[in-house]
Motif scaffolding. Structure first.
Motif, PDB file in Angstrom:
ATOM      1  N   UNK A 141      44.442  56.540  40.495  1.00 37.18           N
ATOM      2  CA  UNK A 141      43.130  56.216  39.943  1.00 37.18           C
ATOM      3  C   UNK A 141      42.626  54.821  40.292  1.00 37.18           C
ATOM      4  N   UNK A 142      43.474  53.792  40.447  1.00 34.97           N
ATOM      5  CA  UNK A 142      42.960  52.442  40.685  1.00 34.97           C
ATOM      6  C   UNK A 142      42.197  52.302  42.007  1.00 34.97           C
ATOM      7  N   UNK A 143      41.158  51.485  41.972  1.00 39.43           N
ATOM      8  CA  UNK A 143      40.470  51.034  43.179  1.00 39.43           C
ATOM      9  C   UNK A 143      41.245  49.828  43.692  1.00 39.43           C
ATOM     10  N   UNK A 144      41.718  49.881  44.918  1.00 35.74           N
ATOM     11  CA  UNK A 144      42.547  48.799  45.450  1.00 35.74           C
ATOM     12  C   UNK A 144      41.689  47.802  46.222  1.00 35.74           C
ATOM     13  N   UNK A 145      41.842  46.525  45.899  1.00 36.17           N
ATOM     14  CA  UNK A 145      41.075  45.468  46.551  1.00 36.17           C
ATOM     15  C   UNK A 145      42.048  44.439  47.111  1.00 36.17           C
ATOM     16  N   UNK A 146      42.032  44.261  48.400  1.00 39.49           N
ATOM     17  CA  UNK A 146      42.884  43.253  49.055  1.00 39.49           C
ATOM     18  C   UNK A 146      42.125  41.928  49.075  1.00 39.49           C
ATOM     19  N   UNK A 147      42.669  40.921  48.430  1.00 35.20           N
ATOM     20  CA  UNK A 147      42.001  39.627  48.308  1.00 35.20           C
ATOM     21  C   UNK A 147      42.815  38.578  49.049  1.00 35.20           C
ATOM     22  N   UNK A 148      42.214  37.961  50.035  1.00 32.78           N
ATOM     23  CA  UNK A 148      42.855  36.869  50.754  1.00 32.78           C
ATOM     24  C   UNK A 148      42.530  35.556  50.059  1.00 32.78           C
ATOM     25  N   UNK A 149      43.488  34.685  49.971  1.00 38.37           N
ATOM     26  CA  UNK A 149      43.306  33.387  49.319  1.00 38.37           C
ATOM     27  C   UNK A 149      42.057  32.684  49.855  1.00 38.37           C
ATOM     28  N   UNK A 150      41.199  32.281  48.934  1.00 36.52           N
ATOM     29  CA  UNK A 150      39.957  31.613  49.299  1.00 36.52           C
ATOM     30  C   UNK A 150      38.781  32.545  49.453  1.00 36.52           C
ATOM     31  N   UNK A 151      39.028  33.881  49.439  1.00 40.63           N
ATOM     32  CA  UNK A 151      37.965  34.881  49.605  1.00 40.63           C
ATOM     33  C   UNK A 151      37.836  35.744  48.355  1.00 40.63           C
ATOM     34  N   UNK A 152      38.059  35.162  47.200  1.00 39.32           N
ATOM     35  CA  UNK A 152      38.058  35.927  45.953  1.00 39.32           C
ATOM     36  C   UNK A 152      36.647  36.455  45.651  1.00 39.32           C
ATOM     37  N   UNK A 153      36.517  37.766  45.385  1.00 41.96           N
ATOM     38  CA  UNK A 153      35.203  38.331  45.060  1.00 41.96           C
ATOM     39  C   UNK A 153      34.719  37.893  43.683  1.00 41.96           C
ATOM     40  N   UNK A 154      33.451  38.099  43.428  1.00 40.44           N
ATOM     41  CA  UNK A 154      32.830  37.591  42.210  1.00 40.44           C
ATOM     42  C   UNK A 154      33.469  38.165  40.942  1.00 40.44           C
ATOM     43  N   UNK A 155      33.756  39.452  40.936  1.00 43.09           N
ATOM     44  CA  UNK A 155      34.330  40.050  39.741  1.00 43.09           C
ATOM     45  C   UNK A 155      35.716  39.479  39.461  1.00 43.09           C
ATOM     46  N   UNK A 156      36.457  39.180  40.515  1.00 44.53           N
ATOM     47  CA  UNK A 156      37.782  38.591  40.361  1.00 44.53           C
ATOM     48  C   UNK A 156      37.673  37.231  39.664  1.00 44.53           C
ATOM     49  N   UNK A 157      36.656  36.446  40.024  1.00 43.83           N
ATOM     50  CA  UNK A 157      36.435  35.163  39.356  1.00 43.83           C
ATOM     51  C   UNK A 157      36.118  35.383  37.884  1.00 43.83           C
ATOM     52  N   UNK A 158      35.272  36.386  37.623  1.00 44.53           N
ATOM     53  CA  UNK A 158      34.762  36.578  36.269  1.00 44.53           C
ATOM     54  C   UNK A 158      35.842  36.960  35.271  1.00 44.53           C
ATOM     55  N   UNK A 159      36.865  37.701  35.708  1.00 47.71           N
ATOM     56  CA  UNK A 159      37.864  38.167  34.733  1.00 47.71           C
ATOM     57  C   UNK A 159      38.734  37.022  34.203  1.00 47.71           C
ATOM     58  N   UNK A 160      38.666  35.842  34.856  1.00 49.28           N
ATOM     59  CA  UNK A 160      39.431  34.686  34.378  1.00 49.28           C
ATOM     60  C   UNK A 160      38.548  33.695  33.622  1.00 49.28           C
ATOM     61  N   UNK A 161      37.307  34.078  33.361  1.00 51.40           N
ATOM     62  CA  UNK A 161      36.403  33.317  32.483  1.00 51.40           C
ATOM     63  C   UNK A 161      36.280  31.846  32.889  1.00 51.40           C
ATOM     64  N   UNK A 162      36.147  31.627  34.191  1.00 52.17           N
ATOM     65  CA  UNK A 162      35.944  30.264  34.675  1.00 52.17           C
ATOM     66  C   UNK A 162      37.210  29.457  34.831  1.00 52.17           C
ATOM     67  N   UNK A 163      38.366  30.039  34.534  1.00 53.83           N
ATOM     68  CA  UNK A 163      39.637  29.314  34.567  1.00 53.83           C
ATOM     69  C   UNK A 163      40.502  29.679  35.775  1.00 53.83           C
ATOM     70  N   UNK A 164      39.886  30.211  36.826  1.00 55.51           N
ATOM     71  CA  UNK A 164      40.637  30.541  38.042  1.00 55.51           C
ATOM     72  C   UNK A 164      40.897  29.257  38.828  1.00 55.51           C
ATOM     73  N   UNK A 165      42.174  28.966  39.058  1.00 51.56           N
ATOM     74  CA  UNK A 165      42.577  27.766  39.791  1.00 51.56           C
ATOM     75  C   UNK A 165      43.491  28.191  40.936  1.00 51.56           C
ATOM     76  N   UNK A 166      43.125  27.833  42.145  1.00 55.77           N
ATOM     77  CA  UNK A 166      43.901  28.194  43.331  1.00 55.77           C
ATOM     78  C   UNK A 166      44.574  26.938  43.866  1.00 55.77           C
ATOM     79  N   UNK A 167      45.911  26.908  43.771  1.00 56.84           N
ATOM     80  CA  UNK A 167      46.701  25.793  44.317  1.00 56.84           C
ATOM     81  C   UNK A 167      46.963  26.062  45.796  1.00 56.84           C
ATOM     82  N   UNK A 168      46.781  25.051  46.622  1.00 56.82           N
ATOM     83  CA  UNK A 168      46.894  25.234  48.064  1.00 56.82           C
ATOM     84  C   UNK A 168      48.272  25.733  48.468  1.00 56.82           C
ATOM     85  N   UNK A 169      49.321  25.183  47.933  1.00 59.26           N
ATOM     86  CA  UNK A 169      50.671  25.595  48.304  1.00 59.26           C
ATOM     87  C   UNK A 169      51.547  25.767  47.079  1.00 59.26           C
TER      88      UNK A 169
END
Length: 826
Positions: free
Chosen positions: A466-494
């Motif tokens: 049933x799941x819709x699969x979305x492949x997300x590459x670091x730095x290319x996060x889609x808008x909905x992916x950002x939204x589910x973390x309520x502004x608290x998405x933090x991407x550490x470089x390494x």
């Protein structure tokens, strides 16, 4: 021409015929899609207000005079409509997919020309006898052929039209799409040409004895058949999906003679086109696009099509090469996609209206109302949001190639050295829906990336696909992916978030905060040096002693508030606010010294608007091919295949219930290649989203007009045997309230699948034939689709998986899944 302008207001398709006096004659609407081989036609299609396409349709058998007259009328029509139409030159038998897409019920080629008039398409006329050869997959054509058994073959569908009765004969090797389209075409002839007063019967070529009465009717017309029918003829080779050999030519007759000079090759840029000239874009010799600048001379503009034909001859291209002609400002969507970037004149740049504060250009952000998503799927598609991001979130990290749950207090923090699976669950129409994001860190190992894919398959199976699969590459996060973390998405470089592993101390860390609310905010680690700053954003500089919150002169109050939210996540220390231009010396020391950074006027560049494109991915012909579907609708999604929907910012792979594993794998591989070879120089890391039939999210369905969410579950009406549908004498009586309703043939997706009976052995095991390469619905009752290997005998187990049960259990989960997949037990 004024008459045509009036017709333009009445319908989306306007067809005119050139008669023997070289005059334009309107074609009756009930005859649209019917073309006489000896005539020339002009077809005008209106796709939306103020946008139209003019197509010069040149017939193979028509005279040179007719073809010349057609070109003149197309030019006049183009000038009357202000040069806005896009002109296309089409040739019988080599029509573009776009042209065929305008006639969803198929195209019928008829013998004869003006002399035969329109007697074959007048309504309520029954003294007709003709045989139509139906062929093709997506865009089916029907050609009138000799009424004889000699015209038949085993691979196609044939319609024997006898006026009051239409018999559809399905070749034993014809494909499902041809049979369905043949039935739709028969119904279209009945409804449009016969006013609904005709009967339709279907004969299966490999079971003719089951339709004895219909075979008697065919024999009475065709005579007794002698000898075997001809073998199947391969379907036409579909158009090549993507050509990376694109060249731009400048056309000039300044010297008194037509001169064509190459000026650039792909990737092309819009600034190469100058309003004073005309240009030809050569797409690998497959098609030509002629662009007419606004300031080009009248003679140059009028002879655009003629120049394109001359170019074809000069290059020794086939005379059937497709040509489209357009004016500056009226470019087609496909033309724009040949360029690396395309900006529409007059459009507001950025995310809203713009204003200037000092030297820094600023963008006002219009608040996005997520509640509108539920009422308007099209908005959901364009905003890339399935809901308001208030659903449930579960996160796993790949550790030792296995899944390990991530502590909830660290949700939203992603490290470039890791891979994660994020399962998002939300409700739609009181039913749970799922999105499975695969987040791949830039510095993760290849083994971890591979294990992430295998674990995604396992998790997908746990939820029965049933799941819709979305492949997300670091730095290319889609808008909905950002939204589910309520502004608290933090991407550490390494580094890594794995417990027990200490990340190397790199000193001060600098984070850039972008966004104005909980839906669109993302924080990304950038190199800790002064050149990483810019005046339009908020930055967080974290040191051992203090965390600086740096506000650029161009940032808004909303951006500052989001910076505070992120700052509390990154550090519990007190924050020292630093305004641009008032930095303390310690701030610059932590960044390695003061240096120039982006302070110039900056506007967010608006992503060019591109029309979505749909491609069919299939290996049913024995070779994997991808074919574009023009003017697509939901009906074009074929459950036997994989479909690629390109919305420019992301790619959807729609997987039909009956698509095989090879097609699915080939489709993904070809999609990656499609991005790499795109003439516009597309980002190869554009998100690729897997969508399964029946589980489509609104971000997918919103690209289709009038999406029917019940299409895959509602059964249709079966048409077969001696059944005569929707006509007097058929299953509905003449006075029945349903007798005048057009009947839809049953889609094979709705046909009941008869599962062969099986008998388990005395030990409760099953023969491999009942387990291998089967959809969950095809498995015997009671079989767990995720544990098929447990139903095998020990001998079959070792034969298929290459190891004993004991050795198999010692393997890691991803390795077990790999062996099961290769054996067909997945």
């Amino acid at each position: 021409i004024p008459c045509l302008a009036f017709l333009l207001c009445l319908c989306n398709h306007v067809s005119v015929l050139l008669n023997k006096n070289m005059k334009m004659v309107p074609v009756p609407e009930q005859a649209f899609g019917n073309f006489f081989e000896g005539d020339c036609y002009i077809v005008l299609h209106v796709s939306k207000p103020k946008t139209c396409h003019t197509m010069g349709f040149l017939r193979n058998v028509s005279s040179q005079d007719e073809q010349g007259a057609a070109a003149i009328y197309v030019t006049q029509l183009d000038e009357y409509l202000g040069g806005s139409p896009v002109q296309h030159r089409e040739v019988q038998g080599c029509e573009s997919q776009k042209f065929k897409g305008y006639f969803k019920n198929g195209i019928i080629y008829k013998k004869g020309g003006v002399a035969s008039g329109f007697k074959h398409i007048e309504t309520n006329v029954y003294n007709i006898l003709r045989l139509l050869h139906v062929k093709g997959r997506k865009n089916v054509t029907a050609t009138e052929v000799e009424v004889s058994w000699k015209s038949f073959n085993t691979g196609d569908v044939f319609l024997l039209d006898m006026g009051k009765t239409i018999v559809q004969w399905n070749g034993p090797q014809s494909n499902r799409r041809e049979r369905l389209k043949g039935c739709m075409l028969a119904q279209d002839i009945r409804d449009r040409e016969r006013g609904g007063r005709a009967q339709i019967g279907v004969v299966e070529g490999d079971r003719e004895e089951a339709s004895a009465e219909l075979m008697k009717m065919m024999t009475s017309v065709l005579g007794q058949r002698s000898g075997a029918l001809r073998d199947a003829v391969p379907d036409d080779t579909p158009d090549q999906l993507q050509i990376d050999n694109v060249k731009l030519y400048q056309v000039s007759d300044a010297s008194g003679q037509l001169m064509v000079q190459e000026v650039a090759s792909n990737p092309l840029t819009q600034d190469l086109l100058h309003s004073d000239d005309c240009y030809i874009v050569d797409v690998g010799g497959v098609s030509l696009s002629v662009w007419k600048g606004k300031k080009a001379t009248l003679q140059e503009r009028r002879s655009a099509m003629e120049r394109a034909v001359g170019f074809i001859k000069a290059k020794n291209y086939p005379p059937t090469t497709h040509v489209e002609v357009m004016s500056e400002g009226g470019e087609s969507a496909l033309f724009k996609q040949l360029f690396k970037s395309w900006t529409e004149p007059g459009l507001t740049q950025g995310l809203g209206t713009t204003y200037t504060r000092g030297k820094i250009a600023k963008v006002d952000h219009v608040k996005f109302d997520v509640m509108e998503l539920h009422a308007e799927p099209k908005l959901a598609a364009h905003e890339r949001m399935v809901d308001d991001a208030s659903g449930e979130v579960e996160i796993w990290r790949i550790e030792n190639l296995e899944l390990q749950e991530v502590p909830r207090n660290t949700y939203g923090q992603f490290y470039g050295g890791d891979c994660y699976l994020v399962l998002y669950t939300y409700n739609r129409a009181n039913k749970p829906e799922y999105i499975l994001y695969m987040w791949l860190g830039r510095h993760a190992t290849q083994d971890e990336i591979t294990a992430c894919a295998y674990q995604a398959v396992n998790l997908d199976n746990r939820y029965n696909g049933a799941p819709v699969q979305v492949r997300v590459t670091m730095g290319k996060e889609p808008r909905h992916f950002l939204a589910i973390f309520k502004g608290r998405l933090i991407v550490h470089e390494g580094g890594t978030g794995k417990p027990g592993i200490v990340n190397p101390d790199t000193g001060a860390k600098l984070f850039q905060v972008r966004g104005t609310n909980e839906i669109n905010t993302k924080t990304t680690e950038v190199p800790a040096r002064a050149s990483s700053l810019n005046s339009n954003d908020v930055f967080l500089l974290k040191t051992d002693q203090v965390t600086y919150m740096w506000y650029g002169k161009g940032c808004s109050g909303d951006e500052r508030e989001m910076g505070k939210v992120v700052g509390d996540v990154l550090s519990k220390q007190d924050k020292q606010i630093v305004m641009e231009g008032q930095e303390p010396p310690q701030f610059w020391v932590a960044l390695g010294g003061k240096a120039p950074y982006a302070q110039d006027k900056r506007l967010e560049k608006e992503v060019p608007l591109h029309s979505p494109r749909l491609f069919e991915c299939s290996n049913q012909t024995g070779q994997f091919r991808m074919t574009e579907v023009a003017q697509f609708t939901q009906d074009d999604l074929d459950e036997d295949d994989v479909m690629l929907l390109d919305t420019w910012e992301e790619l959807f792979l729609w997987i039909g219930n009956s698509a095989n594993q090879d097609e699915t794998q080939e489709a993904y591989t070809s999609t990656v290649q499609y991005l790499k070879t795109h003439p516009a120089g597309r980002d190869p890391e554009t998100s690729i989203i897997s969508v399964k039939q029946g589980y489509e999210p609104p971000t997918f369905t919103g690209w289709f007009n009038a999406w029917d969410s019940h299409k895959w579950s509602v059964s249709g009406m079966s048409v077969g045997g001696d059944g005569i549908d929707g006509a007097p004498g058929g299953p509905f009586g003449e006075n029945s309230p349903q007798s005048n309703k057009p009947q839809t043939p049953q889609s094979p997706s709705n046909m009941r699948i008869e599962v062969s009976p099986f008998k388990p052995t005395s030990s409760g095991t099953l023969s491999p034939e009942f387990l291998l390469n089967k959809n969950p619905k095809e498995l015997p009752q009671g079989v767990d689709p995720n544990k098929r290997e447990e139903y095998l005998t020990d001998a079959d187990f070792e034969s298929l998986l290459g190891c004993s049960r004991k050795d198999f259990q010692r393997l890691p989960k991803w390795r077990q899944s790999d062996l099961k997949k290769k054996a067909g037990l997945f």
